[in-house]
Design a protein around this motif. Structure first.
Motif, PDB file in Angstrom:
ATOM      1  N   TYR A  32      86.781  -4.223  42.448  1.00  0.00           N
ATOM      2  CA  TYR A  32      88.235  -4.052  42.350  1.00  0.00           C
ATOM      3  C   TYR A  32      88.866  -4.540  43.641  1.00  0.00           C
ATOM      4  O   TYR A  32      88.514  -4.090  44.736  1.00  0.00           O
ATOM      5  N   ALA A 104      88.412   3.496  37.171  1.00  0.00           N
ATOM      6  CA  ALA A 104      87.964   2.304  36.451  1.00  0.00           C
ATOM      7  C   ALA A 104      87.071   2.677  35.280  1.00  0.00           C
ATOM      8  O   ALA A 104      87.202   2.135  34.174  1.00  0.00           O
ATOM      9  N   LEU A 114      90.366  -6.056  38.390  1.00  0.00           N
ATOM     10  CA  LEU A 114      89.155  -5.313  38.058  1.00  0.00           C
ATOM     11  C   LEU A 114      88.184  -6.238  37.345  1.00  0.00           C
ATOM     12  O   LEU A 114      88.516  -6.827  36.309  1.00  0.00           O
TER      13      LEU A 114
END
Length: 648
Positions: A32, A104, A114
């Protein structure tokens, strides 16, 4: 009944403590990154404040990890797996990316920033999986004045499927209370920093119970033991272990667990600056680090040792060394990449046995009329539950002792100041009417400005869980405030009206009450509008105060000849229209008081100036009412549209 090959069967019956459909969660090379504007890397204070308030890591990490390309890496190639019946603990110092990873894995981070793969039972995250995922945030977002039982019952009524009967939803809430050991405190209010309620451990269990109501297959918790003592943390993790033993997959981040808590973790993932240092069984971590040259010189809590390593602190001959932290971290990362990473990725590549793949097709018929009926039923159920919950929660704020004292003291003081005022003393009477306009303009607008900013965190959390629609929440909030916000103004006017000796007619008294009540709901709408647009309690209250100051100054009592550049404010001033209506109730068009004072013959008697400037030849009452109605609707419409921009 769902088809037998549905991998995520629906629950249309009351939820019980029986294990739900098992989910094996795999995540491979999860990364990320966030792009940051160049001036933020150079120390822009406002930008750092923005990221620290809304981003997943602190502002210090923003400066330390910003690259020359103005990109900050929060997670870098994180891989792991957790099976049903297991607890995976994510360890690491503050700013290591624990919360970002959990968000996430819970499907709460989207976009090209992401990368990587997250699989549930060998398939990408989908709505059926997310509906069976419970997410417990680090902060306990609960209404302080509701009891534990009320909190969970209202949540069950809102969150469980509409096909489940109300009594079964209540039974589900009661079973979750028993399962999490909350029976002793079920009739105790939640409380907060100002109101005494349940303990910290009990409050955290209530947050977990929120998610347990849907009988989740996957339970993700962000630092559930934060702020708890060692014993409370142990009891909480024991509860999580019992849930895992029923077939649930539990994933949690823990900042600094005790040795007893650590022993209950099935597997451990250690992070440092967004990179993996270890993944494997918790009881094998010490032997792994010993094999690569890192071991404590004396027996210690494994979790403390792992956190020292994640911070780049190691021990040599019993002496703590902090000289070369980057090289220590680099060695740990390279050792993980060469020794453990291939094994972890190989385990993630193995396919987990699952039922045959099938997508559960929506059971709604292609019938618009029936769909509308179903939606209406769900909407009104949400509205009624939210209305009931709002009345229970906000009655404590509306009728707290200080607020009631404030209103009664203002009414009695004003009544004493204007005690049996003379009808012909126009200046004093108009001063009283303007005082009423000021008080019930500032008081409700200032209080309403705090409404949405204070509830924003809970609102976002519940909307993210799909508990209700925005329209049902907004309408319930507006309707629920009306009866509570109108009681104190009625009491205020009743006391002041007769003490001050205003027009001694029942009809005039009723009209005065109606004007003040209408003015209160308009002023309240102004506060809701400002709070929803600004979404910061302090800023909204400041803007509300300045706005009401402008409305008061142009309200028609202090200044009659407003400068042309500011004259337009008078026509959007709620105070101006309320003041005009109160004057009309007491003096009408001014013929009666003009005759009594002899103003019609050009007399210079005291009060004639106020009759000519404030009473005669002013705006028609119907126009004032129409403008206030437009404001009542307009402020609330803009507030609703402002809430729509808040993403859940």
């Amino acid at each position: 009944m769902p088809p037998p090959n549905d991998p995520y069967p629906s629950h249309d019956s009351p939820f019980t403590s029986v294990s739900s459909f098992p989910i094996t969660l795999k995540f491979t090379d999860v990364s990320y990154r966030i792009k940051v504007e160049r001036h933020a890397a150079k120390g822009g204070r406002l930008r750092r404040m923005f990221w620290s308030g809304s981003g997943p890591t602190s502002s210090s990490n923003l400066e330390n990890q910003t690259t020359p390309h103005d990109e900050r890496t929060i997670l870098s190639g994180i891989t792991g797996i957790v099976h049903p019946g297991e607890i995976l603990a994510v360890l690491g110092p503050s700013g290591s990316g624990k919360s970002t990873l959990l968000n996430a894995l819970a499907g709460r981070l989207q976009g090209h920033c992401l990368t990587g793969t997250v699989l549930a039972n060998n398939r990408k995250l989908s709505k059926p999986v997310l509906k069976r995922t419970g997410f417990v945030a680090q902060d306990d977002l609960l209404y302080p004045h509701l009891t534990v039982r009320e909190t969970l019952v209202f949540c069950a009524l809102l969150r469980l499927p509409g096909s489940v009967h109300k009594r079964d939803k209540i039974a589900t809430a009661e079973s979750v209370i028993a399962e999490l050991g909350l029976e002793k405190c079920e009739n105790t209010i939640i409380g907060n920093a100002f109101v005494r309620g349940v303990s910290g451990g009990e409050r955290k269990r209530v947050s977990i119970a929120h998610e347990m109501l849907i009988n989740p297959s996957l339970l993700i918790l962000d630092e559930p033991t934060s702020g708890l003592d060692s014993t409370a943390a142990f009891r909480l993790v024991s509860t999580l272990r019992s849930l895992a033993q029923k077939g649930k997959t539990v994933l949690t981040s823990v900042h600094q667990p005790s040795s007893r808590v650590y022993q209950m973790f099935s597997s451990v993932l250690v992070l440092s600056e967004g990179r993996s240092l270890y993944f494997g069984k918790g009881n094998e971590a010490m032997s792994y680090f010993e094999s690569i040259g890192f071991s404590p010189s004396f027996p210690m809590n494994p979790a403390d040792f792992l956190l020292d390593l994640a911070n780049g602190v190691c021990q040599h001959d019993g002496v703590v060394s902090e000289i070369d932290r980057p090289s220590v971290k680099q060695k740990l990362v390279s050792s993980y990449n060469s020794i453990l990473a291939p094994k972890v990725k190989a385990a993630c590549m193995e396919r987990t046995p699952t039922l045959a793949s099938s997508h559960n097709v929506s059971s709604y018929p292609n019938n618009k009329q029936r769909s509308f009926v179903i939606f209406s039923s769900i909407w009104f159920n949400q509205f009624s539950v939210l209305l009931h919950r709002g009345l229970k929660e906000r009655r404590h704020d509306t009728f707290n002792a200080l607020r009631v004292f404030q209103v009664l003291a203002a009414a009695l003081l004003a009544g004493a100041m204007w005690w049996h005022s003379d009808y012909t003393d126009v200046q004093d009477r108009l001063g009283l009417l303007f005082f009423i306009s000021i008080f019930w303009g500032v008081f409700p607008s200032f209080n309403a400005a705090f409404a949405f900013p204070q509830e924003r965190a809970i609102f976002v959390k519940e909307r993210a869980s799909g508990m209700y629609t925005l329209s049902s929440y907004f309408v319930a909030r507006v309707v629920g405030d009306l009866p509570m916000e109108l009681i104190l103004p009625t009491l205020f006017v009743t006391i002041l009206y007769w003490m001050a000796g205003l027009k001694p007619e029942i009809l005039a008294f009723v009209f005065t009450v109606l004007v003040v009540l209408g003015y209160v709901v308009v002023s309240q709408g102004l506060g809701l509008f400002l709070g929803a647009v600004i979404m910061d309690a302090k800023q909204a209250s400041t803007v509300a105060t300045v706005t009401m100051l402008a409305f008061v100054l142009t309200g028609g009592f202090y200044v009659h000849r407003v400068p042309p550049c500011l004259a337009w404010i008078k026509y959007i001033s709620t105070t101006f229209y309320c003041y005009r209506l109160l004057i009309d109730v007491q003096y009408g068009e001014g013929e009666g008081i003009s005759s009594l004072l002899g103003c019609s013959r050009g007399s210079a008697a005291a009060g004639c100036k106020f009759v000519r400037d404030d009473i005669q030849g002013q705006i028609h009452p119907a126009t004032s009412v129409a403008v206030l109605v437009v404001m009542f609707l307009g402020y609330r419409l803009v507030a609703y549209l402002a809430l729509r921009r808040i993403k859940a």
